[in-house]
Design an enzyme around this catalytic site. Sequence first.
Site, PDB file in Angstrom:
ATOM      1  N   TYR A 357     -33.422 -33.353 -42.343  1.00  0.00           N
ATOM      2  CA  TYR A 357     -32.221 -35.112 -42.815  1.00  0.00           C
ATOM      3  C   TYR A 357     -32.283 -35.676 -44.063  1.00  0.00           C
ATOM      4  O   TYR A 357     -31.148 -35.828 -44.895  1.00  0.00           O
ATOM      5  CB  TYR A 357     -32.465 -36.223 -42.369  1.00  0.00           C
ATOM      6  CG  TYR A 357     -31.581 -35.444 -41.245  1.00  0.00           C
ATOM      7  CD1 TYR A 357     -30.125 -35.211 -40.692  1.00  0.00           C
ATOM      8  CD2 TYR A 357     -32.143 -35.890 -39.149  1.00  0.00           C
ATOM      9  CE1 TYR A 357     -29.436 -34.524 -39.647  1.00  0.00           C
ATOM     10  CE2 TYR A 357     -31.764 -35.287 -38.379  1.00  0.00           C
ATOM     11  CZ  TYR A 357     -30.627 -34.615 -38.579  1.00  0.00           C
ATOM     12  OH  TYR A 357     -29.569 -34.358 -37.322  1.00  0.00           O
ATOM     13  N   GLU A 443     -46.088 -25.951 -16.345  1.00  0.00           N
ATOM     14  CA  GLU A 443     -44.814 -25.505 -17.584  1.00  0.00           C
ATOM     15  C   GLU A 443     -43.971 -26.108 -17.561  1.00  0.00           C
ATOM     16  O   GLU A 443     -43.601 -26.280 -18.343  1.00  0.00           O
ATOM     17  CB  GLU A 443     -44.663 -23.858 -16.690  1.00  0.00           C
ATOM     18  CG  GLU A 443     -43.493 -23.216 -18.117  1.00  0.00           C
ATOM     19  CD  GLU A 443     -43.210 -21.583 -16.938  1.00  0.00           C
ATOM     20  OE1 GLU A 443     -43.794 -21.188 -15.730  1.00  0.00           O
ATOM     21  OE2 GLU A 443     -42.368 -21.436 -17.796  1.00  0.00           O
ATOM     22  N   ASP A 496     -44.934 -20.573 -14.115  1.00  0.00           N
ATOM     23  CA  ASP A 496     -43.828 -19.107 -13.293  1.00  0.00           C
ATOM     24  C   ASP A 496     -44.566 -18.219 -13.011  1.00  0.00           C
ATOM     25  O   ASP A 496     -45.817 -17.194 -13.935  1.00  0.00           O
ATOM     26  CB  ASP A 496     -42.488 -19.696 -13.604  1.00  0.00           C
ATOM     27  CG  ASP A 496     -42.235 -20.542 -14.115  1.00  0.00           C
ATOM     28  OD1 ASP A 496     -42.155 -20.799 -12.667  1.00  0.00           O
ATOM     29  OD2 ASP A 496     -40.925 -20.507 -14.216  1.00  0.00           O
TER      30      ASP A 496
END
Length: 614
Positions: A357, A443, A496
């Site tokens: 910024y 996860e 997963d």
Amino acid sequence: MLTDESDTGIRNSRHTGCKTLLDHSLERTEEVMYVEEQVLISGPFSIDGSFKGCYDGSEKGGCTLILPQNETLGRGSLFPIGNICNLRVNCEDTSLSERTSDVYLVTDSFGGNFNCDVAGPLRYLFLLDLKEATLHVSRDGQQLYSDNIIVNCTRIPSSIHPLVTTERTMKMTLSNDDVPYTKGYNSRLFVLLVSGLVLALVLMAGLYAMQRRNYLKKLNNSDQQNDTRISSEFSVHVTDAAENANIYSEISPMASLEFDIDKGTILSRIDEVILSVLQQVNDNKPPVLSHFNRSTWLNVSYDENIGLCVNDAMKMTSVRFDSKQSIKKFTLMMKLLSMIYRLIQTGSFCTKRDLYYQDTTLFGNQTALDEALENVSCMIQVPRWRLHVLATSKGCIAGNLCFHDVDGNYVDCSQTKAGIQVPSHIEGLEHIQTDADFVLVVEKDAIFQRLLSEGFCERMRPCIVITGKGFPDMNTRMLLNRLWREFSPKFYILVDADPYGIEIMTVYKYGSRSLSFEAPMLTVPGLEWLGVLPSDIQRLRLKDDSFIDLKLSDRNKITDILARPYISKSQLLYKELNVLLDLGKKAEIESLDSISTSFLTNVYLPTKLKHGCS
DNA sequence: GGAACTTACGGTTGCGCAAT
DNA sequence: ATTGCGCAACCGTAAGTTCC
């Protein structure tokens, strides 16, 4: 718009920077003495102000410093020896400030300090040599001190400029911008001038280093005398290298690693880069920045104790100023070096977002800044967090863990129902305490929240549960790494049973390719893959509707992972990836719900934790 | 002109937030 | 409730650029 040579010539007569630079050559003893005096009075703060008339030494501009209430008066005590006077230079000459496509490489003669100011897509590289300008120091409206410094501007000659290839092009461009530059730049004169500049810089860098050593020695001596209050002239904004070294050695045993780099060393590395750029310009060569290539597996090898780390191949990447491809990257890296220099000098920290910024037009997007920052970190071989640039954490943690954050606040991760955000400044954490037997990495946040809501931490205590919410950020990885180094709980991970889940697991355990140079601070080699294993899909006889067919991208990802350096050292990983390929199916952690909604927390995890992972 | 190098782009994870 | 976007990560490939 200027088109004729005579007009250009008249304007050229205003450009006296070169003359001034010559006048300040090292052959004149009194000038060396003058600069030496500046070193003696330079201070440890950033002076915010402006300089006018960069093109004309006779038009001295100035800057103003407002002192804190408790600051000491007087030249000697106000600007301690060996510190850096970080002068911000704004060239208010319209020929510079109104252009939005230039790079200003600013150096000064006070000890290797520099400032690089960049605006927009660049066209020209300028060297601004700070020699003399007016410096005003005041408090409560009362002027305490003033001195003169001259600022010179020199432009990189067209012969090594990427986008101005001919004299004609240069003249036209300059005419359009109404800039008073020389027609037909005299490159030999330029080389002479820059030679003087570089020689002066080298000499001053040496002088600066010597005085800095004296200063550090002085400070150490004063410490030994139990004078805990650093003398008033040093007290503002000084984060001393020696002081830092002590702090970090208390925080962590990592202090012995090469990652423990003090402030002075980092600043001197940036100085070296700038001097290198100047030297190349002096040699009439286009400046080139160089860092090792972060996007090739050739530079990466596997070490059992670290994970993915940089090997001896060190295939380098060149960021050339004379290349259309690299010029933006060059610009961003120079700009970042400047920003980082200031941060380290002032001892302040900011986030990557903050940096973005500060100049959104220049950076364009966050990704460009992120990439440039990692490259800078790689180039000067200093981890990003040592550069005082942090990233907003996205990880959450809960369980048996307490610490004091960088602000001194006491944080107890067991007193939370939804987890606590991983702090942004991991190195700043102090008094970390935990009795956890194991750390469970999850996860995704959805599973993390579910474990907390079902009282996993209380049931399985003492333990820590943490999630990086997808691919983990550096802070989450650093925190895990620190827990791993300072304590010795078991580390497990639940992801997963799909290629990306497995890749996330490998990032935690082995690290990533692009940040392999920081692996010793980011990896947890002892991490064990708890689940969900692809073989669990078969073993638990999950229902057909609870898993999904592998896509082509999934198969490609599996192939990629199978080709990585750590595969040969992990039979489990190799086996499970092949199971995934053979099955042609993938499953998420939530797939276990098809057995029972409480299966994960009541059966799956307790069983795996008790009897092992596979 | 081809090899080597660099960058841009696309695709993936997960989550939060604002607009629809 | 859904969708799109941004953020913080990961990576490979195609296309563009430079070098020899």
